[in-house]
Design an enzyme around this catalytic site. Structure first.
Site, PDB file in Angstrom:
ATOM      1  N   HIS A  17       0.844  -1.206   0.000  1.00  0.00           N
ATOM      2  CA  HIS A  17       0.000   0.000   0.000  1.00  0.00           C
ATOM      3  C   HIS A  17       0.880   1.257   0.000  1.00  0.00           C
ATOM      4  O   HIS A  17       0.619   2.205  -0.735  1.00  0.00           O
ATOM      5  CB  HIS A  17      -0.870   0.058   1.266  1.00  0.00           C
ATOM      6  CG  HIS A  17      -1.938  -0.987   1.371  1.00  0.00           C
ATOM      7  ND1 HIS A  17      -2.127  -1.747   2.500  1.00  0.00           N
ATOM      8  CD2 HIS A  17      -2.894  -1.400   0.499  1.00  0.00           C
ATOM      9  CE1 HIS A  17      -3.157  -2.563   2.331  1.00  0.00           C
ATOM     10  NE2 HIS A  17      -3.638  -2.384   1.121  1.00  0.00           N
ATOM     11  N   LYS A  41     -17.471  -6.506   7.791  1.00  0.00           N
ATOM     12  CA  LYS A  41     -16.180  -7.125   8.111  1.00  0.00           C
ATOM     13  C   LYS A  41     -15.826  -6.816   9.560  1.00  0.00           C
ATOM     14  O   LYS A  41     -16.148  -5.733  10.053  1.00  0.00           O
ATOM     15  CB  LYS A  41     -15.076  -6.527   7.227  1.00  0.00           C
ATOM     16  CG  LYS A  41     -15.062  -7.057   5.806  1.00  0.00           C
ATOM     17  CD  LYS A  41     -13.809  -6.539   5.099  1.00  0.00           C
ATOM     18  CE  LYS A  41     -13.822  -6.820   3.612  1.00  0.00           C
ATOM     19  NZ  LYS A  41     -12.757  -6.088   2.905  1.00  0.00           N
ATOM     20  N   ARG A  90      -2.444  -6.128  -8.187  1.00  0.00           N
ATOM     21  CA  ARG A  90      -1.399  -7.109  -7.894  1.00  0.00           C
ATOM     22  C   ARG A  90      -1.335  -8.195  -8.956  1.00  0.00           C
ATOM     23  O   ARG A  90      -0.302  -8.493  -9.496  1.00  0.00           O
ATOM     24  CB  ARG A  90      -1.652  -7.753  -6.524  1.00  0.00           C
ATOM     25  CG  ARG A  90      -1.209  -6.873  -5.398  1.00  0.00           C
ATOM     26  CD  ARG A  90      -1.811  -7.303  -4.098  1.00  0.00           C
ATOM     27  NE  ARG A  90      -3.255  -7.084  -4.098  1.00  0.00           N
ATOM     28  CZ  ARG A  90      -3.998  -7.171  -3.036  1.00  0.00           C
ATOM     29  NH1 ARG A  90      -3.470  -7.500  -1.885  1.00  0.00           N
ATOM     30  NH2 ARG A  90      -5.286  -6.932  -3.096  1.00  0.00           N
ATOM     31  N   SER A 128      -2.954  -7.489   3.266  1.00  0.00           N
ATOM     32  CA  SER A 128      -3.107  -7.344   4.719  1.00  0.00           C
ATOM     33  C   SER A 128      -3.405  -8.705   5.349  1.00  0.00           C
ATOM     34  O   SER A 128      -2.901  -9.016   6.433  1.00  0.00           O
ATOM     35  CB  SER A 128      -4.248  -6.377   5.042  1.00  0.00           C
ATOM     36  OG  SER A 128      -3.971  -5.111   4.504  1.00  0.00           O
TER      37      SER A 128
HETATM   38  P1  ADP Z   1      -6.056  -5.956   0.942  1.00  0.00           P
HETATM   39  O1  ADP Z   1      -6.918  -6.151   2.159  1.00  0.00           O
HETATM   40  O2  ADP Z   1      -6.367  -6.896  -0.187  1.00  0.00           O
HETATM   41  O3  ADP Z   1      -4.585  -5.882   1.231  1.00  0.00           O
HETATM   42  P2  ADP Z   1      -7.149  -3.237   0.573  1.00  0.00           P
HETATM   43  O4  ADP Z   1      -8.607  -3.243   0.409  1.00  0.00           O
HETATM   44  O5  ADP Z   1      -6.643  -2.619   1.820  1.00  0.00           O
HETATM   45  O6  ADP Z   1      -6.475  -4.637   0.318  1.00  0.00           O
HETATM   46  O7  ADP Z   1      -6.445  -2.577  -0.700  1.00  0.00           O
HETATM   47  C1  ADP Z   1      -6.644  -1.276  -1.140  1.00  0.00           C
HETATM   48  C2  ADP Z   1      -6.050  -1.130  -2.514  1.00  0.00           C
HETATM   49  O8  ADP Z   1      -4.652  -1.395  -2.482  1.00  0.00           O
HETATM   50  C3  ADP Z   1      -6.605  -2.068  -3.580  1.00  0.00           C
HETATM   51  O9  ADP Z   1      -6.626  -1.352  -4.798  1.00  0.00           O
HETATM   52  C4  ADP Z   1      -5.590  -3.173  -3.655  1.00  0.00           C
HETATM   53  O10 ADP Z   1      -5.565  -3.793  -4.923  1.00  0.00           O
HETATM   54  C5  ADP Z   1      -4.311  -2.388  -3.424  1.00  0.00           C
HETATM   55  N1  ADP Z   1      -3.254  -3.206  -2.863  1.00  0.00           N
HETATM   56  C6  ADP Z   1      -3.324  -4.025  -1.798  1.00  0.00           C
HETATM   57  N2  ADP Z   1      -2.140  -4.624  -1.568  1.00  0.00           N
HETATM   58  C7  ADP Z   1      -1.296  -4.175  -2.537  1.00  0.00           C
HETATM   59  C8  ADP Z   1       0.065  -4.454  -2.878  1.00  0.00           C
HETATM   60  N3  ADP Z   1       0.773  -5.344  -2.186  1.00  0.00           N
HETATM   61  N4  ADP Z   1       0.610  -3.805  -3.930  1.00  0.00           N
HETATM   62  C9  ADP Z   1      -0.145  -2.950  -4.647  1.00  0.00           C
HETATM   63  N5  ADP Z   1      -1.423  -2.655  -4.408  1.00  0.00           N
HETATM   64  C10 ADP Z   1      -2.003  -3.256  -3.361  1.00  0.00           C
END
Ligand code: ADP
Length: 168
Positions: A17, A41, A90, A128
């Site tokens: 992120h 959630k 990703r 996450s």
């Molecule tokens: P997650 O719970 O899947 O980690 P979030 O809902 O917090 O994801 O993700 C927010 C945004 O960040 C989404 O667009 C997701 O695709 C992107 N994202 C999550 N992890 C990564 C990563 N490792 N690299 C790039 N983008 C990411």
């Protein structure tokens, strides 16, 4: 002024992120990282804690603001005067969902576009939920989480474990 919004659960923010945040902050005049609250959630960190963890992680990025919302993203963007949503991609598996959400958001708010940034290769496997899983083991988390939040994350894992043991 070009304002973009980077929405997500950020439970907690990961290095993947943070990489997207830094790159998007370089492209736009202002980036609003928005913790989207989904009442169905049950997160590891509260809304306020997730905002705080992001603030601790971004350090001195002066054009990045952190906020939270439990409403519709398309409405939030309109209120903030933003016409771009930033998303990280990703793998192919992210694409299907994200593509659908981008079309829906554009339908609700035709001024709103979604821009995808591809994940940096070392973070393509990172989410996450993976980090939460790894937290249960004795693994070095420095490749996965921003350094300032690692002790807070570890403490939370220990608290959850303690609670579980007390229940037995
Ligand atoms: P997650 O719970 O899947 O980690 P979030 O809902 O917090 O994801 O993700 C927010 C945004 O960040 C989404 O667009 C997701 O695709 C992107 N994202 C999550 N992890 C990564 C990563 N490792 N690299 C790039 N983008 C990411």
């Amino acid at each position: 002024m070009k304002i973009a919004i980077y929405p997500g659960s950020f439970d907690p923010i990961t290095s993947g992120h943070l990489n997207i945040i830094k790159r998007a902050a370089d492209i736009f005049d202002k980036l609003i990282v928005c913790v989207m609250v989904n009442s169905t959630k049950s997160p590891m960190f509260s809304r306020e804690e997730r905002v705080d963890l992001i603030r601790r992680s971004i350090g001195e990025l002066s054009n990045v603001e952190v906020d939270s919302s439990d409403g519709l993203l398309a409405d939030y963007a309109r209120r903030k005067g933003s016409c771009v949503i930033v998303k990280g991609l990703r793998a192919g598996s992210d694409f299907e969902n994200e593509f659908q959400m981008a079309l829906i958001n554009h339908k609700i708010n035709p001024d709103l576009d979604t821009m995808f940034l591809t994940a940096e290769h070392q973070y393509t496997y990172l989410s996450s939920s993976t980090v939460k899983e790894l937290g249960n083991y004795d693994v070095d988390l420095s490749d996965f989480l921003p350094e300032p939040i690692i002790p807070i994350f570890k403490q939370r894992i220990a608290d959850i474990r303690k609670k579980g043991e007390n229940k037995k």
